[in-house]
Design a protein around this motif. Structure first.
Motif, PDB file in Angstrom:
ATOM      1  N   ARG A 122       4.558   5.083  -2.092  1.00  0.00           N
ATOM      2  CA  ARG A 122       4.052   3.827  -1.546  1.00  0.00           C
ATOM      3  C   ARG A 122       2.754   3.367  -2.206  1.00  0.00           C
ATOM      4  NH1 ARG A 122       6.316   1.149   2.990  1.00  0.00           N
ATOM      5  NH2 ARG A 122       8.534   1.541   2.783  1.00  0.00           N
ATOM      6  N   ASP A 177      10.867   3.299  -1.009  1.00  0.00           N
ATOM      7  CA  ASP A 177      10.826   3.665   0.403  1.00  0.00           C
ATOM      8  C   ASP A 177      10.269   5.064   0.646  1.00  0.00           C
ATOM      9  OD1 ASP A 177      11.329   2.345   2.839  1.00  0.00           O
ATOM     10  OD2 ASP A 177      13.132   3.528   3.204  1.00  0.00           O
ATOM     11  N   MET A 207       2.004  -2.047   3.516  1.00  0.00           N
ATOM     12  CA  MET A 207       2.988  -1.287   2.751  1.00  0.00           C
ATOM     13  C   MET A 207       3.032   0.188   3.121  1.00  0.00           C
ATOM     14  SD  MET A 207       4.806  -3.033   0.561  1.00  0.00           S
ATOM     15  CE  MET A 207       5.228  -1.848  -0.705  1.00  0.00           C
ATOM     16  N   THR A 208       1.926   0.744   3.564  1.00  0.00           N
ATOM     17  CA  THR A 208       1.905   2.166   3.891  1.00  0.00           C
ATOM     18  C   THR A 208       2.147   2.431   5.366  1.00  0.00           C
ATOM     19  OG1 THR A 208      -0.506   2.093   4.098  1.00  0.00           O
ATOM     20  CG2 THR A 208       0.387   2.756   1.968  1.00  0.00           C
TER      21      THR A 208
END
Length: 441
Positions: free
Chosen positions: A274, A269, A298-299
């Motif tokens: 990331r 997290d 994801m980013t």
């Protein structure tokens, strides 16, 4: 990365590894970005740190996950948040008591439609398509036009009957007066096969986890019109599920796995990690998708259509913040209300008692204490009441929490669940509501 003060880790680790009942374990995953806590725990050595020799098994479908955990072919698995509940209650399969002590993430899904349907929606109601969150009002007008022309209902896909995706797609449609059981056709398709089915025109849209919305967008074959964060801010998505029988037989191994997953989720997290998470899970053995597509979700970035700029969605994939890993019993109760709403559950049960037997926060609290992570000291909380970040003080240390609003303004109060179930204008209740009310005073 250590999450605990010096000395605490070594004592907890030594005590835990000495008492492990089983160390060679196999955990199943589905190729989605939110398999990250399990994959990171394996690849970065968190399982080994806690004395576990884990094998990660990539599975083809949620049905595979359910069945292999049920028969013991998998020790535990990446599961849809509703799966332990459905397995225990026998919704869609033979009953098998299944539990979770760890929530893997918040958010992470989206609804994507074909370019053709998107253009029809824009033509039907341009105003509804201009603002976010995107209303299903435009889709309702397209459906009504098709009915008037005598056309067959359009086909949409979701990943599993008791998935968050099914409930989110239905919730979004029903908000505009669409009956998802009569006005459209809903089918089940495994996540990695969504894009191919959209491309071949077997379906006109779907609700799925990442990276399969962004994949369709980057290929130019669809547009993502709403995320599940927009439907319900910081909604629970996946859990780590095991058989109750397994949890009872291997309590120390179970807790060790939860410790490792807490640390892995916290590591994943962090913004500075990331890019590495993206690289790890994009691999063929896991998600098997282009790195740039995985990276977008994801980013914390998102592309609604190929010709639009990337927009910032910093809370789209939440793996640890906001007490994301805590198995809230109120979350379990919300999923049970949806099973009632859509007629999947037709017998009256004590919802709080049922939720309390499936979501096990006490195990999470023990594991969190052993790795020095703050945990809530309550099991239930309302949803749809916080528009901004807030502080949970009923915890071992104050925890920053995120917004929890529903896009239609509804509120979920776990002390009035029967009223909540009755409050939906579109539903297909099959339970005797008087019997349900009697058990849930």
């Amino acid at each position: 990365m250590s999450l605990v003060p010096p000395g605490v880790r070594s004592a907890a680790w030594a005590a835990g590894t000495e008492g492990l009942e089983k160390t060679a374990l196999t955990f199943g995953i589905i190729p989605l970005t939110d398999c990250a806590p399990i994959v990171v725990a394996y690849e970065k050595g968190f399982f080994k740190k806690h004395g576990l020799d884990v094998t990660v098994s990539k599975e083809a479908s949620w049905a595979n996950i359910r069945d292999k955990v049920a028969i013991g072919a998998l020790d535990g698995a990446h599961m849809l948040a509703g799966m332990p509940i459905a397995a225990t209650l026998g919704v869609g399969a033979t009953p098998k008591d299944t539990v979770t002590a760890f929530s893997m993430d918040l958010n992470g899904n989206g609804i994507t439609v074909s370019n053709e349907l998107y253009e029809r929606m824009v033509a039907a109601d341009p105003e509804a398509m201009k603002t976010r969150p995107t209303s299903a009002r435009a889709l309702k007008k397209v459906i009504d036009a098709d009915k008037a022309a005598g056309k067959e209902p359009m086909t949409f896909a979701m990943v599993f009957p008791v998935s968050t995706h099914n409930y989110e797609l239905r919730y979004w449609m029903a908000s505009a007066g669409i009956d998802p059981d009569q006005d459209v056709r809903l089918i089940v398709i495994p996540p990695p096969q969504m894009v191919a089915n959209l491309q071949s025109k077997n379906i006109v849209g779907y609700c799925v986890g990442e990276p399969w919305n962004q994949r369709a967008v980057e290929m130019g074959i669809g547009k993502s019109i709403i995320t599940n964060y927009e439907i319900w801010n910081n909604n629970p998505e996946k859990v780590f599920g095991v058989n109750k029988e397994w949890a009872d037989k291997y309590p120390n191994s179970h807790r060790a796995a939860v410790r490792a997953l807490i640390e892995a989720a916290a590591w994943a997290d962090l913004a500075e990690n990331r890019k590495e998470v993206v690289k790890i899970i994009s691999a063929k053995s896991y998600v098997n998708a282009p790195t740039d597509v995985v990276d977008n979700s994801m980013t914390g970035t998102w592309r609604y259509s190929k010709d639009e700029k990337l927009v910032a969605l910093p809370d789209f994939n939440v793996f640890h913040r906001y007490a994301a890993n805590f198995p809230w019993r109120s979350h379990a109760a919300w999923f049970i209300t949806q099973m009632y709403r859509w007629g999947q559950l037709d017998r009256a049960v004590d919802i709080k008692k049922t939720a309390s037997g499936i979501y096990l926060p006490e195990i999470y609290r023990q594991a969190a204490k052993e790795v020095g992570v703050a945990a809530p000291t309550i099991d239930w909380k309302p949803e749809g009441v916080n528009k901004a970040n807030w502080t949970l003080k009923q915890a071992t240390a104050p925890i920053t929490m995120g917004p929890d609003m529903f896009f239609d303004g509804m509120k979920f109060d776990p002390s009035h669940m029967v009223d909540y179930i009755k409050g939906f204008k579109v539903s297909h209740l099959k339970v005797d509501m008087k019997a349900l009310a009697k058990l849930n005073k």
